[in-house]
Design an enzyme around this catalytic site. Sequence first.
Site, PDB file in Angstrom:
ATOM      1  CE1 TYR A  19     102.786   5.543   9.221  1.00 16.92           C
ATOM      2  CE2 TYR A  19     101.521   7.367   9.746  1.00 16.92           C
ATOM      3  CZ  TYR A  19     102.218   6.206   9.896  1.00 16.92           C
ATOM      4  OH  TYR A  19     102.541   5.707  11.195  1.00 16.92           O
ATOM      5  CE1 TYR A 149     100.697   4.392  13.668  1.00 14.97           C
ATOM      6  CE2 TYR A 149      98.268   4.755  13.920  1.00 14.97           C
ATOM      7  CZ  TYR A 149      99.652   5.099  13.711  1.00 14.97           C
ATOM      8  OH  TYR A 149      99.939   6.497  13.268  1.00 14.97           O
ATOM      9  CG  ASP A 251      93.698   3.432  20.542  1.00 19.30           C
ATOM     10  OD1 ASP A 251      92.660   4.297  19.910  1.00 19.30           O
ATOM     11  OD2 ASP A 251      94.660   3.474  20.039  1.00 19.30           O
ATOM     12  CE  LYS A 280      92.307   6.942  12.980  1.00 18.32           C
ATOM     13  NZ  LYS A 280      93.061   7.543  11.758  1.00 18.32           N
TER      14      LYS A 280
END
Length: 443
Positions: A19, A149, A251, A280
Site C-alpha cells: 500500500y 474492506y 468482520d 490484528k
Amino acid sequence: MRYPMNYRDLDRRHLWHPYTRRSAAEAQAWPLIVSGEGPYLIDDQGRRYVDATASWWSCALGHSHPRLVRAIQDQAATLQHSITGNLSHPGAIELAARLAGLMPSPGRHVLFASDGSCAVEQAVKIAVQSHHNLGHPERHGFVALSDPYHGDTLGSVSVGFMDAFHRPYRNLVFPVTQVTLPAGHPLSEPADAEARFAPIAETIRARADALAGIVVEPLVQGAAGMRMYPAVYLRMLADLARETGAVLIVDEVAMGYGRTGRMFAFEHAGIDPDIVVMGKGITGGATPLSATVVKDRIYDTFTDGPDGDRTFFHGHTWSGHPIGCAAALETLRVYEEEAILEGVSERVQTLDETVQTLDGAPGVRDVRVFGLIAAIELEPGPDLRRRTDAIRDTLREQSILIRPLGPVVYLCPPLNIPMVMLQDTAEKVVRAVHRIARPPSSR
Ligand SMILES: Cc1ncc(COP(=O)(O)O)c(C=O)c1O
C-alpha cells in the site's frame, strides 16, 4: 545500534512496501523504525514517535508490552510450531475455548489463520460450504456493504471490493451485491431507520434463495475512511440474515478487541453473529494471528461418514501457531488485569472533546469520534492529497505518525496510550488541521 548507511539504498532496491506508492518508496522520506516501546515507535536516530494509528490498528496494547514479550519468549522456548491438522497443542485449545467464551451464546468452533484476510477467506468458504453440505449448492452468493474492506486475498477482495484498490482484479472476483447503510454515529437511533432500511431489505430478500452469507464490518468501515453507521442497521441486517438463512459474518478484524469501547463492535447492536472474524489486536499486535469463530450449528454440517465427506479442506501452515496463541492468551489476561476496555471509555471523552473542536472548521467536512477512533474528513478539492500529506508531514516533524485514508485524517492509537499523550497528540492534530486543511479556493 547503528545501522549501515546503505539501508535506504537496499530498501529502495529490494523491499516492496505494501500500500505504498512507488514515488514514496523511492523518496524514502520516512523514519527507519528499529524498536517499539509502549505507544512509541523509535527510529535509528533514537527519535520516539507516537504510533497514532497503532500500526494499521493492530497494536492495541502498544509495543513490546513486557507481559507479551515474556509470553512469547516462554512459548518460543517450549514449542515454536506444531500443526493443528490431525494434531493439537494446549495453546490452540485454550485460546479456542477462551474465544468461544467471548461470544454471546455458547457453542463455537474456532479455525485459526495468520492474517485477517485469510480468516475472512475462511469465513466466506465456510458459509458457502455449509449450504453445500445441507444440499443447497445454489446458495453461494453474498451481500456486503458498499465501500467495504475485508482484506487482499481474492475471496476477501470479492466481498470487500473497492474500486480504488481492486480495479485490476475485477474479472477475477465473484459478484457480490453491495448495499449502502445510511451513515451516522453508531450509537444514534435514527427515527426513520425502518423506512431507510426497507429498500435494503427488499434487495436482500430478492436474492435470498441464492444467498450464502451477509458480510459486514461492524459499525465502522475502517478502510473506507472510518465511515460509521448506526448500530440499529446492524441489528436489522442480523434479523434479515436469520430470516433468509444467510450466514451473518461479522468482520471484527479492525474493530474487535476494544477499539469501540466494547470487546467486539457487534456487541453495541446486541446481536449474535454466526461467524466472527478476528485478527490484528487478537495478539495485542505482537505476532500474526487471526481467527474465524463459527457457531456449532454451522460447524455441525461439516461431517464425514457413509453418506459423504463434508470435510473443510482448507487450512494454513501457521493455523494455531503456538507463539501467536500464547500472545493471544496473554493479551486476554492483560485486557482483564489492566482493565483495557474501561480505559478506552475514559480516553474517548478526552479524544472527543479535543477533536470535536474541529467541527465546522474551514476545510473540514466532517468529524467523527467513536471509541478510540477520531476521523477528520477534509473537504475534497484538487489539492486534497497535498493537504493530507502536509498534515501527515507536519505531525511527523512533531514526532507523531499518522497515515491518512484519502480525505480522512484519523487517530486510532494503542488503547492504553497514556491520557496526557492522547490529549497532546489530539491537540497537535487539531492545530495541524486548522492550519492546513482549508482548500486554496476557500482561502
Ligand atoms: C475489516 C478488515 N478486515 C480484514 C482486514 C485484513 O486483515 P489483514 O491485513 O491482516 O489481512 C482488514 C485490514 O485492515 C480490515 O480492516
